[in-house]
Scaffold this motif. Sequence first.
Motif, PDB file in Angstrom:
ATOM      1  N   LEU A   1     -32.234   4.436  32.410  1.00 47.41           N
ATOM      2  CA  LEU A   1     -33.667   4.698  32.327  1.00 47.41           C
ATOM      3  C   LEU A   1     -34.458   3.609  33.039  1.00 47.41           C
ATOM      4  O   LEU A   1     -35.422   3.890  33.760  1.00 47.41           O
ATOM      5  CB  LEU A   1     -34.101   4.793  30.860  1.00 47.41           C
ATOM      6  CG  LEU A   1     -35.599   5.006  30.609  1.00 47.41           C
ATOM      7  CD1 LEU A   1     -36.060   6.317  31.238  1.00 47.41           C
ATOM      8  CD2 LEU A   1     -35.899   4.991  29.118  1.00 47.41           C
ATOM      9  N   ALA A   2     -34.043   2.371  32.865  1.00 51.06           N
ATOM     10  CA  ALA A   2     -34.752   1.260  33.512  1.00 51.06           C
ATOM     11  C   ALA A   2     -34.681   1.380  35.031  1.00 51.06           C
ATOM     12  O   ALA A   2     -35.664   1.118  35.742  1.00 51.06           O
ATOM     13  CB  ALA A   2     -34.157  -0.067  33.052  1.00 51.06           C
ATOM     14  N   ALA A   3     -33.511   1.788  35.545  1.00 47.54           N
ATOM     15  CA  ALA A   3     -33.359   1.930  36.996  1.00 47.54           C
ATOM     16  C   ALA A   3     -34.244   3.045  37.527  1.00 47.54           C
ATOM     17  O   ALA A   3     -34.845   2.926  38.603  1.00 47.54           O
ATOM     18  CB  ALA A   3     -31.893   2.195  37.327  1.00 47.54           C
ATOM     19  N   ARG A   4     -34.319   4.167  36.791  1.00 49.96           N
ATOM     20  CA  ARG A   4     -35.155   5.280  37.232  1.00 49.96           C
ATOM     21  C   ARG A   4     -36.638   4.914  37.189  1.00 49.96           C
ATOM     22  O   ARG A   4     -37.404   5.283  38.068  1.00 49.96           O
ATOM     23  CB  ARG A   4     -34.883   6.504  36.363  1.00 49.96           C
ATOM     24  CG  ARG A   4     -33.589   7.233  36.731  1.00 49.96           C
ATOM     25  CD  ARG A   4     -33.369   8.445  35.845  1.00 49.96           C
ATOM     26  NE  ARG A   4     -32.993   8.053  34.494  1.00 49.96           N
ATOM     27  CZ  ARG A   4     -33.008   8.870  33.444  1.00 49.96           C
ATOM     28  NH1 ARG A   4     -33.422  10.107  33.589  1.00 49.96           N
ATOM     29  NH2 ARG A   4     -32.636   8.440  32.254  1.00 49.96           N
ATOM     30  N   LEU A   5     -37.050   4.178  36.147  1.00 46.75           N
ATOM     31  CA  LEU A   5     -38.439   3.734  36.066  1.00 46.75           C
ATOM     32  C   LEU A   5     -38.776   2.797  37.216  1.00 46.75           C
ATOM     33  O   LEU A   5     -39.869   2.870  37.795  1.00 46.75           O
ATOM     34  CB  LEU A   5     -38.692   3.049  34.721  1.00 46.75           C
ATOM     35  CG  LEU A   5     -38.680   3.940  33.484  1.00 46.75           C
ATOM     36  CD1 LEU A   5     -38.846   3.104  32.221  1.00 46.75           C
ATOM     37  CD2 LEU A   5     -39.798   4.979  33.556  1.00 46.75           C
ATOM     38  N   PHE A   6     -37.827   1.912  37.555  1.00 47.17           N
ATOM     39  CA  PHE A   6     -38.077   0.967  38.645  1.00 47.17           C
ATOM     40  C   PHE A   6     -38.160   1.701  39.977  1.00 47.17           C
ATOM     41  O   PHE A   6     -38.978   1.366  40.828  1.00 47.17           O
ATOM     42  CB  PHE A   6     -36.956  -0.086  38.684  1.00 47.17           C
ATOM     43  CG  PHE A   6     -37.143  -1.112  39.773  1.00 47.17           C
ATOM     44  CD1 PHE A   6     -38.056  -2.138  39.616  1.00 47.17           C
ATOM     45  CD2 PHE A   6     -36.426  -1.030  40.961  1.00 47.17           C
ATOM     46  CE1 PHE A   6     -38.253  -3.087  40.622  1.00 47.17           C
ATOM     47  CE2 PHE A   6     -36.610  -1.957  41.972  1.00 47.17           C
ATOM     48  CZ  PHE A   6     -37.517  -2.999  41.794  1.00 47.17           C
ATOM     49  N   ARG A   7     -37.321   2.718  40.148  1.00 47.07           N
ATOM     50  CA  ARG A   7     -37.318   3.470  41.397  1.00 47.07           C
ATOM     51  C   ARG A   7     -38.648   4.201  41.599  1.00 47.07           C
ATOM     52  O   ARG A   7     -39.137   4.317  42.721  1.00 47.07           O
ATOM     53  CB  ARG A   7     -36.164   4.471  41.388  1.00 47.07           C
ATOM     54  CG  ARG A   7     -35.998   5.216  42.716  1.00 47.07           C
ATOM     55  CD  ARG A   7     -34.881   6.233  42.625  1.00 47.07           C
ATOM     56  NE  ARG A   7     -35.169   7.227  41.580  1.00 47.07           N
ATOM     57  CZ  ARG A   7     -34.336   8.214  41.259  1.00 47.07           C
ATOM     58  NH1 ARG A   7     -33.150   8.313  41.868  1.00 47.07           N
ATOM     59  NH2 ARG A   7     -34.657   9.080  40.315  1.00 47.07           N
ATOM     60  N   GLU A   8     -39.245   4.702  40.508  1.00 48.47           N
ATOM     61  CA  GLU A   8     -40.509   5.446  40.595  1.00 48.47           C
ATOM     62  C   GLU A   8     -41.689   4.590  40.176  1.00 48.47           C
ATOM     63  O   GLU A   8     -42.720   5.101  39.722  1.00 48.47           O
ATOM     64  CB  GLU A   8     -40.443   6.696  39.696  1.00 48.47           C
ATOM     65  CG  GLU A   8     -39.274   7.620  39.977  1.00 48.47           C
ATOM     66  CD  GLU A   8     -39.380   8.302  41.324  1.00 48.47           C
ATOM     67  OE1 GLU A   8     -40.502   8.325  41.877  1.00 48.47           O
ATOM     68  OE2 GLU A   8     -38.357   8.799  41.818  1.00 48.47           O
ATOM     69  N   ARG A   9     -41.580   3.284  40.361  1.00 48.23           N
ATOM     70  CA  ARG A   9     -42.590   2.363  39.830  1.00 48.23           C
ATOM     71  C   ARG A   9     -43.976   2.590  40.429  1.00 48.23           C
ATOM     72  O   ARG A   9     -44.987   2.485  39.732  1.00 48.23           O
ATOM     73  CB  ARG A   9     -42.155   0.906  40.051  1.00 48.23           C
ATOM     74  CG  ARG A   9     -41.911   0.522  41.506  1.00 48.23           C
ATOM     75  CD  ARG A   9     -41.251  -0.861  41.589  1.00 48.23           C
ATOM     76  NE  ARG A   9     -40.996  -1.290  42.961  1.00 48.23           N
ATOM     77  CZ  ARG A   9     -39.960  -0.906  43.677  1.00 48.23           C
ATOM     78  NH1 ARG A   9     -39.083  -0.057  43.153  1.00 48.23           N
ATOM     79  NH2 ARG A   9     -39.791  -1.348  44.899  1.00 48.23           N
ATOM     80  N   TYR A  10     -44.030   2.932  41.705  1.00 46.98           N
ATOM     81  CA  TYR A  10     -45.343   3.121  42.333  1.00 46.98           C
ATOM     82  C   TYR A  10     -46.033   4.392  41.814  1.00 46.98           C
ATOM     83  O   TYR A  10     -47.255   4.424  41.652  1.00 46.98           O
ATOM     84  CB  TYR A  10     -45.192   3.179  43.854  1.00 46.98           C
ATOM     85  CG  TYR A  10     -44.638   1.899  44.433  1.00 46.98           C
ATOM     86  CD1 TYR A  10     -45.370   0.705  44.364  1.00 46.98           C
ATOM     87  CD2 TYR A  10     -43.380   1.858  45.034  1.00 46.98           C
ATOM     88  CE1 TYR A  10     -44.857  -0.481  44.875  1.00 46.98           C
ATOM     89  CE2 TYR A  10     -42.857   0.684  45.559  1.00 46.98           C
ATOM     90  CZ  TYR A  10     -43.611  -0.483  45.464  1.00 46.98           C
ATOM     91  OH  TYR A  10     -43.112  -1.653  45.963  1.00 46.98           O
ATOM     92  N   GLY A  11     -45.248   5.415  41.542  1.00 47.03           N
ATOM     93  CA  GLY A  11     -45.825   6.619  40.962  1.00 47.03           C
ATOM     94  C   GLY A  11     -46.385   6.369  39.571  1.00 47.03           C
ATOM     95  O   GLY A  11     -47.472   6.842  39.227  1.00 47.03           O
TER      96      GLY A  11
END
Length: 321
Positions: A24-34
């Motif tokens: 979950l942390a990796a996915r949140l970081f990947r979409e951080r700008y959104g």
Amino acid sequence: MAITTPAEAGTTVIAQTTTPKRSLAARLFRERYGFLLLLPGLLYFIWFRYVPMLGNIIAFEDYSPFQGFMHSDWVGLKHFKRIFEDAEVIRVIWNTLYLSFLQIVFAFPIPIVLALMLNEVKNQRVKRLVQSVVYLPHFLSWVVVAGIVTIFLKTEGIVNKLLDLSFSMDPISFLQEPSWFMPLIVLEVIWKEAGWGTIIFLAALSGVNPTLYEAAIVDGANRWRQIWHITLPAIRGTIVILLILRLGSVLDSGFTQIFLMLNPFTMQVGNVLDTFVYFKGIQQSDFSFGTAVGLFKGVVGLVLILAANKVAKKFGEEGVF
């Protein structure tokens, strides 16, 4: 010639590659700008919509500002019982329901009719001009609208002067006569919001396949038949969704407009739940009872949305959710 036996064929193994599941942390970081773009709106709703809901606890207390939330006396459903025992509350609820009924019957269909009429205009320049004219009132505040109505309809206003000059009629007290209050409110809503409401229906109409109209013309259908069998079914889903949302706010008549138009002469017919909560909860400092009325209004709206959505699905529509 080599022959492959079934046994040899069975030994062939197809390798399947599996992609590792991201945390979950990796996915949140990947979409951080959104998520950063969503953050301001999210904080707004949390801080100004959800956090204030904690204050509804005072509906179950005899709240005193000096004792605070935690130390005020707990009274349970006492204030909710008062809603059904207070004759004034019953009258206010009736005023609210009656006004909402008038708005649904008369104001809700106007944007649909207006969108259908604009959709039939082929001259794009004329169409854009009409759209601009009917959209403009939406951008006026209710304070400005109430001021315009007062100037036109007061006893010595323009409307009464025209009636006197044209028909030699005595001045009509539009603003003080209780029988005129509800019609004026509905007419104001139509004038201010009807044009803006057409945007949604025009957007829905833009998705209608033009070949449907061409096929209807070949079959000999006139414009009325085309509207009835093609245009209206195309926006039926949009109409149902907006009607469901409107039913959810059936006890929400709009505080600002009603408050500005109210006066001592029209208080009996014009006092609705929104203004009643203000008068009772703020002016008379009956915070707990005012909160109980507001919470009751919200619960009724939620129940109506759920019921209307379920009925819409039974009739084959998508509904809101």
